[in-house]
Write a protein that holds these residues in place. Sequence first.
Motif, short mmCIF file in Angstrom:
data_model
loop_
_atom_site.label_atom_id
_atom_site.label_comp_id
_atom_site.label_asym_id
_atom_site.label_seq_id
_atom_site.Cartn_x
_atom_site.Cartn_y
_atom_site.Cartn_z
N MET A 194 13.95 1.67 -0.52
CA MET A 194 12.70 0.83 -0.40
C MET A 194 11.62 1.42 -1.39
O MET A 194 10.95 0.64 -1.95
N ALA A 195 11.81 2.63 -1.74
CA ALA A 195 10.85 3.45 -2.36
C ALA A 195 10.86 2.97 -3.87
O ALA A 195 9.89 2.57 -4.52
N LYS A 196 12.07 3.02 -4.28
CA LYS A 196 12.46 2.86 -5.92
C LYS A 196 12.05 1.33 -6.06
O LYS A 196 11.74 0.99 -7.20
N ASP A 197 12.46 0.50 -5.07
CA ASP A 197 12.12 -1.03 -5.29
C ASP A 197 10.57 -1.23 -5.11
O ASP A 197 10.07 -2.46 -5.48
N GLY A 198 9.84 -0.28 -4.48
CA GLY A 198 8.35 -0.46 -4.32
C GLY A 198 8.03 -1.66 -3.23
O GLY A 198 6.95 -2.45 -3.23
N THR A 199 8.89 -1.83 -2.46
CA THR A 199 8.66 -2.58 -1.01
C THR A 199 8.39 -1.90 0.39
O THR A 199 8.48 -0.77 0.28
N ASP A 200 7.72 -2.51 0.88
CA ASP A 200 7.16 -1.96 2.12
C ASP A 200 6.15 -0.80 2.40
O ASP A 200 5.29 -0.75 2.79
N ILE A 201 7.01 0.51 1.93
CA ILE A 201 6.49 1.74 2.27
C ILE A 201 5.55 2.16 1.17
O ILE A 201 5.05 3.30 1.08
N VAL A 202 5.70 1.47 0.03
CA VAL A 202 4.97 2.02 -1.11
C VAL A 202 3.35 1.34 -1.33
O VAL A 202 3.64 0.07 -1.00
N ASP A 203 2.41 1.78 -1.57
CA ASP A 203 1.34 1.25 -1.50
C ASP A 203 1.19 0.20 -2.77
O ASP A 203 1.63 0.48 -3.57
N PRO A 204 0.87 -1.18 -2.19
CA PRO A 204 1.13 -2.11 -3.02
C PRO A 204 0.41 -2.09 -4.29
O PRO A 204 0.38 -2.52 -5.37
N MET A 205 -0.99 -1.24 -4.29
CA MET A 205 -1.97 -1.07 -5.18
C MET A 205 -1.25 -0.40 -6.41
O MET A 205 -1.40 -0.64 -7.79
#
Length: 182
Positions: free
Chosen positions: A138-149
């Motif tokens: 999820m972190a590598k994909d930039g989904t859910d848990i990563v700050d959208p900004m």
Amino acid sequence: MGFIHRRTSKQTGKVKTLLGLALTRLAVARRPRVARRSISSSDVGQFLALGHLDRALHRAEHVIEEDNILEAFSIIELYCNRLIENAKQLDKPHECGEDTREAAAGVMFAAGWCGELPELLFARPILENKFGDDFSMMAKDGTDIVDPMLVWKFSGNKRNMELKKKVVKEIAAENNIQVKLF
């Protein structure tokens, strides 16, 4: 006896060292970005003064790109500092606070986007081992848990015409140039 009373694991110590090095490299990587942003901004002002609105709009993309990277660097700096401060929590990732998890996810995501910060690439597998496969995907994909900004700053659309117009208007105002945008 010292082994039993160790505060953090060897891997956590390595992550702290890598993130500290990343902070140092961030300061170095920021300087040319600031210079390029300044030059691009100056170019926009010059194009506007000459009446070349189309060229000014095109050059505004560079201003936007440099602004986005500089803002992303600020977010990464915040995350690195947060992980260094909360390093003890990394030894028990299931007990980490939400801010520490967000920082770890942000660093893992940024590692794929920041070639200027190779330390993040070395820190990412250690964080992956600590937080697990699902978290790291999820972190590598930039989904859910990563700050959208942060995701937007790296992958945002710098060709957005409204954003370019806004940048051109701001630079025109700074240089006392009257500009009519269509």
